[in-house]
Design a protein around this motif. Structure first.
Motif, PDB file in Angstrom:
ATOM      1  N   ILE A 172     151.793 169.791  30.761  1.00  0.00           N
ATOM      2  CA  ILE A 172     151.164 168.957  31.801  1.00  0.00           C
ATOM      3  C   ILE A 172     152.240 168.323  32.679  1.00  0.00           C
ATOM      4  N   GLY A 173     153.324 167.854  32.016  1.00  0.00           N
ATOM      5  CA  GLY A 173     154.441 167.284  32.774  1.00  0.00           C
ATOM      6  C   GLY A 173     154.973 168.279  33.786  1.00  0.00           C
ATOM      7  N   ILE A 226     146.495 164.602  25.796  1.00  0.00           N
ATOM      8  CA  ILE A 226     146.280 165.748  26.694  1.00  0.00           C
ATOM      9  C   ILE A 226     144.980 165.571  27.467  1.00  0.00           C
ATOM     10  N   PHE A 227     143.890 165.223  26.754  1.00  0.00           N
ATOM     11  CA  PHE A 227     142.601 165.007  27.422  1.00  0.00           C
ATOM     12  C   PHE A 227     142.716 163.930  28.488  1.00  0.00           C
ATOM     13  N   LEU A 228     143.342 162.796  28.097  1.00  0.00           N
ATOM     14  CA  LEU A 228     143.419 161.677  29.027  1.00  0.00           C
ATOM     15  C   LEU A 228     144.264 162.023  30.245  1.00  0.00           C
ATOM     16  N   TRP A 229     145.412 162.662  29.993  1.00  0.00           N
ATOM     17  CA  TRP A 229     146.331 162.959  31.092  1.00  0.00           C
ATOM     18  C   TRP A 229     145.715 163.985  32.056  1.00  0.00           C
ATOM     19  N   LEU A 230     145.003 164.969  31.470  1.00  0.00           N
ATOM     20  CA  LEU A 230     144.375 165.961  32.328  1.00  0.00           C
ATOM     21  C   LEU A 230     143.135 165.387  33.006  1.00  0.00           C
ATOM     22  N   TRP A 257     141.203 170.985  34.272  1.00  0.00           N
ATOM     23  CA  TRP A 257     142.367 171.857  34.114  1.00  0.00           C
ATOM     24  C   TRP A 257     143.334 171.630  35.264  1.00  0.00           C
ATOM     25  N   LEU A 258     144.613 171.798  34.967  1.00  0.00           N
ATOM     26  CA  LEU A 258     145.572 171.985  36.058  1.00  0.00           C
ATOM     27  C   LEU A 258     145.542 173.466  36.350  1.00  0.00           C
ATOM     28  N   SER A 259     145.203 173.836  37.599  1.00  0.00           N
ATOM     29  CA  SER A 259     145.202 175.277  37.880  1.00  0.00           C
ATOM     30  C   SER A 259     145.666 175.531  39.309  1.00  0.00           C
ATOM     31  N   GLU A 282     145.264 174.357  30.391  1.00  0.00           N
ATOM     32  CA  GLU A 282     143.875 174.111  30.006  1.00  0.00           C
ATOM     33  C   GLU A 282     143.817 173.109  28.857  1.00  0.00           C
ATOM     34  N   MET A 283     142.616 172.595  28.606  1.00  0.00           N
ATOM     35  CA  MET A 283     142.417 171.563  27.586  1.00  0.00           C
ATOM     36  C   MET A 283     142.885 172.010  26.201  1.00  0.00           C
ATOM     37  N   SER A 284     142.599 173.262  25.879  1.00  0.00           N
ATOM     38  CA  SER A 284     142.830 173.726  24.507  1.00  0.00           C
ATOM     39  C   SER A 284     144.247 174.279  24.324  1.00  0.00           C
TER      40      SER A 284
END
Lengths: 323, 255
Positions: free
Chosen positions: A79-80, A135-139, A143-145, A236-238
């Motif tokens: 995510i970073g 991860i959930f909170l930051w995203l 999704w980042l896409s 993605e989340m997962s």
């Protein structure tokens, strides 16, 4: 025998190499697509993250440690990388953010395990929960896409006909090999894996060794994140949900002891390749992808059973030497 | 001059006095055996020497200089090496790696300490040769060695630390007869090299074979000190059990 000495491979590593070959030949006979250059390249590409994380996991298991949060740690680092890329800071900054975030997470894990004196399996299970939610909170539920392609262009480039990713893995492997075989870090790590008490009585600074191994492991997870984002250009989340299981399975397959004190880097590389070959091959012959983790988990359990039965495991895991 | 001088060394754990006013000299080149029944204070005394405990009262001098250890590392730096009953060796590492564990010989290249493995193996081979330990390959894993050979590796480690005093805690307790003979020979050789050796043992015949002097502890006190030539096993046993007239007189007086 002579060739074996030159390669300094153990029977475990030779068996694994043979298993990879057998799997390749078998899948090639059943599936027309398996043996194509495109598919074999795909297998190698899919192994990149697991190879890097496997190298870190090898150090941890050799030391009598473990980290079940490697997948989500890679997720956070990814995510970073994605955010930096999306914000337009450029490819170099994004590439560096991966290992930096990873190393920072490694410092967090190391602090909990080493300073908090919490058994690594419990500490990293707790951190797994924390990182997962982070991860959930930051995203923020999205999704980042569609991330910019500047990092992708660099990472997918080649040098002297060999992809940059392969060079990076080779470099990481070499650095860790040198640290293990050519510096005091190797004997210290293995002494800690054998018995913390004895290592301490011998004058090894146990905490320093443990701290270093967790930070190196974190940095490698972060490096894997850089390659992940560069290749797939989304987060993605997962993300990384099966990586910890796969990494532990690959490392144990490779002959590193789950109880610590013994490790094989070649074995880890072969273990990663075997897992990725099986996953890819089974998918091509029509086994639903849902079964992939069953195969990985089954392999891990089977290898541990075989090791216990053949006496490779010195004591039952239930009666582990006091740490 | 004595290498180690202990004067009035006393150790109390709360209300319990584990060691009471012990005076003892340990000389260079001698094997001094420390005997006593369970609870006599032997372990407390060697733990003080090894830096694992500090004394409540009294003074320790090494080569005339007063010392006070707050950790085993302090004691090691002052030249005291302890070979524990449960050897602190790593079975998964080689002999050479064990001997140098925690103080490897390295060469720095760009700040990275690279092991000088050959130099370490050669040094260990020399030490093993000197000890006449009959171990040919310093690269062999310690896990493949017998109990006596492991003692030899632990002794090598002590020598490599340039220990002046080597404390051996029950070195032959778990060994077969032939192995015991070898370890006793190693103990002698350590003394011949000029080390002081403090040997803790329950085995009277082992003690009479290697020791130059024998000291007996009973109930936290030193109750006897004899040159080996000037005593015999019966007398020593009677000191340990308290049957000796001198011990009876002493214990009467202290009541």
């Amino acid at each position: 025998m002579n060739l074996r000495r030159i390669l300094t491979l153990s029977s475990r590593e030779l068996t694994l190499a043979a298993a990879c070959l057998v799997a390749i030949i078998a899948f090639s006979m059943v599936s027309d697509h398996f043996g194509t250059a495109t598919n074999l390249t795909t297998i190698l590409r899919n192994s990149v993250e697991l190879l890097l994380i496997g190298l870190g996991m090898t150090l941890l298991l050799a030391m009598g440690g473990i980290d079940v949060s490697v997948g989500v740690a890679m997720g956070l680092a990814a995510i970073g990388v994605g955010k930096v890329l999306a914000a337009g800071f450029g490819a170099l900054a994004a590439a560096l953010v991966g290992p930096l975030v990873g190393a920072a997470l490694g410092i967090v894990t190391a602090s909990v395990v080493v300073l908090g004196r919490i058994p690594p399996i419990v500490a990293t299970l707790g951190l797994f929960g924390v990182f997962r939610t982070a991860i959930f909170l930051w995203l923020g539920g999205q999704w980042l896409s569609g991330l910019p392609t500047d990092l992708t262009a660099i990472v997918s480039s080649s040098f002297m006909g060999v992809p940059l990713m392969a060079w990076t893995i080779a470099a990481a492997y070499l650095v860790i090999w040198v640290a293990l075989r050519r510096t005091p870090f190797g004997p210290h790590l293995l002494a800690v894996g054998n018995s913390e008490t004895k290592a301490r009585l011998s004058g090894v600074s146990v905490r320093k060794v443990q701290f270093s191994a967790f930070v190196i492991n974190g940095a490698l997870c972060g490096l894997a994140a850089t390659f992940y984002v560069a290749t797939y250009r989304n987060v993605e989340m997962s993300i990384g949900s099966t990586l910890a299981l796969e990494a532990i399975a690959a490392v144990v397959l490779g002959g590193t002891s789950i109880l610590g004190g013994r490790c094989s880097l070649v074995g880890t590389v072969l273990g990663v390749l075997l897992i990725r070959i099986l996953q890819n091959g089974l998918l091509l012959v029509g086994v639903p992808s849902l079964w992939q983790t069953v195969v990985t988990g089954g392999l891990l359990i089977a290898v541990l059973c075989l090791d216990a039965l053949s006496g490779r495991m010195p004591v039952s895991i239930w009666r582990r030497r006091p740490a | 001059m004595a290498l180690v001088t202990a004067r009035n060394v006393t150790k109390r754990f709360g209300a319990l006095t584990a060691l009471q006013g012990v005076d003892l000299d340990i000389r260079k080149g001698e094997v001094l055996a420390l005997l006593g029944d369970n609870g006599a204070g032997k372990s407390t005394f060697i733990k003080i020497l090894a830096g694992a405990h500090s004394q409540s009262e009294g003074e320790l001098r090494i080569e005339g200089r007063p010392v006070s250890f707050s950790s085993p590392r302090d004691a090691a730096e002052a030249g005291v090496a302890t070979i524990y009953q449960e050897l602190a060796l790593s079975e998964n590492l080689s002999i050479a790696e064990n001997v140098f564990l925690g103080r490897e010989i390295t060469r720095r290249v760009l700040g990275v300490p690279f092991l000088r493995s050959r130099a370490m193996r050669e040094r260990v081979a020399e030490l093993l040769e000197e000890l006449d330990a009959h171990i040919s390959d310093p690269a062999a894993p310690v896990g493949s060695l017998s109990g006596g050979q492991r003692q030899a590796v632990a002794i090598c480690r002590a020598l490599n630390l340039n220990a002046k005093l080597v404390i051996m805690d029950e070195p032959t307790a778990a060994l077969a007869v032939a192995e015991t003979r070898k370890v006793l020979a190693l103990t002698r050789r350590l003394a011949e090299r000029g080390c002081a050796v403090l040997l803790i043992s329950h085995n009277i015949s082992d003690v009479f074979e290697v020791a130059d002097r024998i000291v007996v502890f009973r109930r936290g006190r030193k109750i006897a000190e004899r040159e080996r030539r000037a005593t015999d096993p019966e007398e020593i046993v009677s000191f340990i059990t308290g049957a000796h007239p001198d011990v009876r007189a002493l214990e009467q007086a202290n009541l």
